[in-house]
Enzyme design. Structure first.
Site, PDB file in Angstrom:
ATOM      1  N   GLU A   3       9.052  -7.867   3.680  1.00 25.58           N
ATOM      2  CA  GLU A   3      10.061  -6.796   3.623  1.00 25.58           C
ATOM      3  C   GLU A   3      11.364  -7.368   3.063  1.00 25.58           C
ATOM      4  O   GLU A   3      11.572  -8.586   3.111  1.00 25.58           O
ATOM      5  CB  GLU A   3      10.305  -6.241   5.035  1.00 25.58           C
ATOM      6  CG  GLU A   3       9.087  -5.565   5.643  1.00 25.58           C
ATOM      7  CD  GLU A   3       8.575  -4.411   4.797  1.00 25.58           C
ATOM      8  OE1 GLU A   3       9.299  -3.427   4.594  1.00 25.58           O
ATOM      9  OE2 GLU A   3       7.436  -4.486   4.318  1.00 25.58           O
ATOM     10  N   ASP A  55       7.500  -4.565  11.653  1.00 32.01           N
ATOM     11  CA  ASP A  55       6.697  -3.926  10.603  1.00 32.01           C
ATOM     12  C   ASP A  55       5.322  -3.525  11.182  1.00 32.01           C
ATOM     13  O   ASP A  55       4.850  -2.402  10.951  1.00 32.01           O
ATOM     14  CB  ASP A  55       6.535  -4.897   9.423  1.00 32.01           C
ATOM     15  CG  ASP A  55       5.718  -4.300   8.308  1.00 32.01           C
ATOM     16  OD1 ASP A  55       6.271  -3.470   7.546  1.00 32.01           O
ATOM     17  OD2 ASP A  55       4.526  -4.621   8.192  1.00 32.01           O
ATOM     18  N   LYS A  71       3.745   0.401  11.738  1.00 29.80           N
ATOM     19  CA  LYS A  71       2.392   0.772  11.301  1.00 29.80           C
ATOM     20  C   LYS A  71       1.578   1.275  12.491  1.00 29.80           C
ATOM     21  O   LYS A  71       0.836   2.258  12.380  1.00 29.80           O
ATOM     22  CB  LYS A  71       1.715  -0.435  10.643  1.00 29.80           C
ATOM     23  CG  LYS A  71       2.349  -0.786   9.296  1.00 29.80           C
ATOM     24  CD  LYS A  71       1.959  -2.174   8.828  1.00 29.80           C
ATOM     25  CE  LYS A  71       2.517  -2.466   7.440  1.00 29.80           C
ATOM     26  NZ  LYS A  71       2.441  -3.872   7.064  1.00 29.80           N
ATOM     27  N   VAL A  96       6.514  -2.500  -4.916  1.00 35.58           N
ATOM     28  CA  VAL A  96       5.631  -1.325  -4.851  1.00 35.58           C
ATOM     29  C   VAL A  96       5.842  -0.405  -6.058  1.00 35.58           C
ATOM     30  O   VAL A  96       4.884  -0.025  -6.741  1.00 35.58           O
ATOM     31  CB  VAL A  96       5.856  -0.546  -3.531  1.00 35.58           C
ATOM     32  CG1 VAL A  96       4.959   0.691  -3.479  1.00 35.58           C
ATOM     33  CG2 VAL A  96       5.574  -1.444  -2.329  1.00 35.58           C
TER      34      VAL A  96
HETATM   35  P1  NAP Z   1      11.617  -4.044  -2.902  1.00 38.28           P
HETATM   36  O1  NAP Z   1      10.796  -4.955  -3.736  1.00 38.28           O
HETATM   37  O2  NAP Z   1      12.807  -4.565  -2.202  1.00 38.28           O
HETATM   38  O3  NAP Z   1      12.061  -2.815  -3.846  1.00 38.28           O
HETATM   39  C1  NAP Z   1      12.911  -1.800  -3.423  1.00 38.28           C
HETATM   40  C2  NAP Z   1      13.338  -0.998  -4.647  1.00 38.28           C
HETATM   41  O4  NAP Z   1      14.118   0.105  -4.222  1.00 38.28           O
HETATM   42  C3  NAP Z   1      14.170  -1.794  -5.644  1.00 38.28           C
HETATM   43  O5  NAP Z   1      13.809  -1.447  -6.976  1.00 38.28           O
HETATM   44  C4  NAP Z   1      15.609  -1.339  -5.355  1.00 38.28           C
HETATM   45  O6  NAP Z   1      16.443  -1.311  -6.511  1.00 38.28           O
HETATM   46  C5  NAP Z   1      15.362   0.091  -4.907  1.00 38.28           C
HETATM   47  N1  NAP Z   1      16.385   0.551  -3.970  1.00 38.28           N
HETATM   48  C6  NAP Z   1      16.630   0.096  -2.730  1.00 38.28           C
HETATM   49  N2  NAP Z   1      17.631   0.792  -2.158  1.00 38.28           N
HETATM   50  C7  NAP Z   1      18.022   1.700  -3.073  1.00 38.28           C
HETATM   51  C8  NAP Z   1      19.011   2.708  -3.090  1.00 38.28           C
HETATM   52  N3  NAP Z   1      19.817   2.932  -2.050  1.00 38.28           N
HETATM   53  N4  NAP Z   1      19.133   3.475  -4.211  1.00 38.28           N
HETATM   54  C9  NAP Z   1      18.338   3.270  -5.283  1.00 38.28           C
HETATM   55  N5  NAP Z   1      17.351   2.332  -5.313  1.00 38.28           N
HETATM   56  C10 NAP Z   1      17.225   1.559  -4.230  1.00 38.28           C
HETATM   57  O7  NAP Z   1      10.723  -3.347  -1.794  1.00 38.28           O
HETATM   58  P2  NAP Z   1       9.135  -3.125  -1.823  1.00 38.28           P
HETATM   59  O8  NAP Z   1       8.472  -4.349  -1.325  1.00 38.28           O
HETATM   60  O9  NAP Z   1       8.718  -2.541  -3.099  1.00 38.28           O
HETATM   61  O10 NAP Z   1       8.993  -2.056  -0.629  1.00 38.28           O
HETATM   62  C11 NAP Z   1       9.344  -0.710  -0.798  1.00 38.28           C
HETATM   63  C12 NAP Z   1       8.795   0.091   0.382  1.00 38.28           C
HETATM   64  O11 NAP Z   1       7.371  -0.039   0.413  1.00 38.28           O
HETATM   65  C13 NAP Z   1       9.277  -0.385   1.750  1.00 38.28           C
HETATM   66  O12 NAP Z   1       9.345   0.719   2.604  1.00 38.28           O
HETATM   67  C14 NAP Z   1       8.159  -1.316   2.206  1.00 38.28           C
HETATM   68  O13 NAP Z   1       8.072  -1.414   3.619  1.00 38.28           O
HETATM   69  C15 NAP Z   1       6.959  -0.586   1.660  1.00 38.28           C
HETATM   70  N6  NAP Z   1       5.764  -1.394   1.448  1.00 38.28           N
HETATM   71  C16 NAP Z   1       5.862  -2.616   0.830  1.00 38.28           C
HETATM   72  C17 NAP Z   1       4.714  -3.341   0.595  1.00 38.28           C
HETATM   73  C18 NAP Z   1       4.746  -4.678  -0.107  1.00 38.28           C
HETATM   74  O14 NAP Z   1       3.680  -5.322  -0.199  1.00 38.28           O
HETATM   75  N7  NAP Z   1       5.881  -5.136  -0.600  1.00 38.28           N
HETATM   76  C19 NAP Z   1       3.469  -2.837   0.998  1.00 38.28           C
HETATM   77  C20 NAP Z   1       3.413  -1.582   1.635  1.00 38.28           C
HETATM   78  C21 NAP Z   1       4.558  -0.884   1.836  1.00 38.28           C
HETATM   79  P3  NAP Z   1      16.856  -2.651  -7.282  1.00 38.28           P
HETATM   80  O15 NAP Z   1      15.572  -3.164  -7.866  1.00 38.28           O
HETATM   81  O16 NAP Z   1      17.817  -2.212  -8.318  1.00 38.28           O
HETATM   82  O17 NAP Z   1      17.428  -3.563  -6.236  1.00 38.28           O
HETATM   83  N1  HSE Z   2       5.798  -6.626   4.593  1.00 39.60           N
HETATM   84  C1  HSE Z   2       4.564  -5.939   4.749  1.00 39.60           C
HETATM   85  C2  HSE Z   2       3.485  -6.905   5.115  1.00 39.60           C
HETATM   86  C3  HSE Z   2       4.206  -5.218   3.477  1.00 39.60           C
HETATM   87  O1  HSE Z   2       3.679  -8.117   4.905  1.00 39.60           O
HETATM   88  O2  HSE Z   2       2.451  -6.487   5.635  1.00 39.60           O
HETATM   89  C4  HSE Z   2       2.963  -4.344   3.596  1.00 39.60           C
HETATM   90  O3  HSE Z   2       3.183  -3.267   4.435  1.00 39.60           O
END
Ligand code: NAP
Ligand code: HSE
Length: 326
Positions: free
Chosen positions: A189, A200, A204, A13
């Site tokens: 996730e 998840d 939502k 994200v």
């Molecule tokens: P992700 O790819 O795992 O990225 C998480 C990021 O946060 C990484 O850059 C990580 O650092 C950093 N991080 C985690 N814990 C940390 C800490 N304690 N201190 C500093 N940095 C930290 O996760 P994501 O998929 O982007 O998701 C992020 C959020 O958006 C979640 O709440 C998820 O539910 C939500 N979301 C995701 C999507 C999706 O399609 N993926 C869609 C909607 C919402 P490093 O890179 O150094 O490990």
């Molecule tokens: N893990 C979530 C999904 C990301 O697959 O829908 C979007 O919220």
């Protein structure tokens, strides 16, 4: 006006938000008079190889470099989980910064108090990206709440599960291969059991219930069943009957009561929900004035989610645009 953005997280994200800010900065300058730039990016592991290239000087592992920086007007939280995200969001709000988050668990469990905190500090807290990816469902529900009486909301709210079920049916993949690919594509996730066990979707749904019915439901008040127990055989049997299995989340108002649940359901292949495939999500809303409306779009992934976050940023920019115009 210059608007400094602090990114908490640079995973799927966070990096999507960065890419979109870079791609659309000229639009925001031309159309809103705001010069939006990413000032600092919080990460956990500075040694990690990043798929989206970024100047090293923008990275920090110290949250206060963002939260205590007066040059950061707006914080985007894309870390995930409750700890330490909640503390960071609270600190950003108390420092007078607007906040946009994609974190459903945080908003499902603590959204009401965070909204109150934001209100008391006169800043915005927005979270369109928390529900159904790029579908602007929170915005739409807030409008319907003024013009209509909503009594039902339901949908396919998890992109990972829908992607897995689709690949199992259309490409005959096994469950494990499909899940791995959903992880590689950035849909899942960081702990994918949240996706496949239905939590998840539950988070939502809790956010939607608060938005639609102004009620906070607890995690344990809603029955949840995920897709972890669904085999290729189940998917094939459904197909032979002209049906598809979808993880479906729903909430219905009955008088003063709200009934809600998350569970796999069968839909005819040619129905609206039966045609929602891959990483797509879909939402149906029922109300007394408009009747029924159906929304469909990408539910997860870097750019669809980044787009939902950017839509919140743009809404917040309206405030600066008005201030600049007086
Ligand atoms: P992700 O790819 O795992 O990225 C998480 C990021 O946060 C990484 O850059 C990580 O650092 C950093 N991080 C985690 N814990 C940390 C800490 N304690 N201190 C500093 N940095 C930290 O996760 P994501 O998929 O982007 O998701 C992020 C959020 O958006 C979640 O709440 C998820 O539910 C939500 N979301 C995701 C999507 C999706 O399609 N993926 C869609 C909607 C919402 P490093 O890179 O150094 O490990
Ligand atoms: N893990 C979530 C999904 C990301 O697959 O829908 C979007 O919220």
């Amino acid at each position: 006006m210059r608007i400094g953005v602090g990114l908490l997280g640079f995973g799927t994200v966070g990096s999507g938000v960065y890419r979109l800010v870079e791609l659309r900065k000229q639009n925001m300058r031309d159309k809103m008079g705001c010069d939006v730039f990413v000032k600092k990016v919080l990460i956990r592991d500075p040694k990690k190889t990043r798929a989206v290239p970024l100047n090293d000087s923008l990275f920090t592992t110290i949250a206060d470099d963002i939260l205590s920086d007066d040059g950061v007007n707006l914080v985007v939280e894309a870390i995930g989980g409750v700890y330490p995200a909640r503390e960071y969001v609270e600190k950003a709000i108390k420092s007078g910064k607007d906040v946009v988050t994609a974190n459903k668990e945080l908003i499902a469990k603590h959204g009401r108090e965070l909204l109150q905190l934001a209100k008391s500090y006169g800043v915005d807290l927005r979270y369109e990206a928390t529900v159904a990816g790029a579908i602007p469902v929170i915005r739409q529900v807030r409008r319907f709440k003024i013009t209509d009486e909503i009594d039902y909301i339901g949908g396919i709210l998890n992109g990972t599960c829908n992607y897995i079920l689709t690949q199992m049916e259309l490409n005959k993949w096994d469950y494990g291969t499909a899940l791995k690919e959903a992880q590689r594509l950035g849909y899942a996730e960081s702990d994918p059991s949240y996706d496949v066990q239905g939590y998840d979707s539950l988070f939502k749904l809790m956010i939607l219930i608060r938005e639609v019915f102004d009620i906070d439901m607890d995690v344990k008040d809603i029955e949840v069943e995920g897709i972890a127990g669904i085999s290729k055989k189940d998917v094939e049997k459904a197909k032979a009957r002209g049906q598809r299995i979808k993880l479906y989340a729903w909430a219905k108002k009955n008088g003063d009561e709200i009934n809600a649940g998350v569970k796999p359901e069968f839909f005819p292949v040619n129905s609206l929900f039966g045609q929602v495939n891959g990483v797509e999500n879909a939402v149906v809303i029922k109300g007394d004035g408009f009747g029924q409306q159906f929304f469909v779009g990408y539910g997860a992934g870097q750019m669809p989610t980044g787009d939902a976050v950017l839509s919140d940023i743009v809404d917040i920019l309206g405030k600066y645009e008005r201030t600049a115009k007086g």
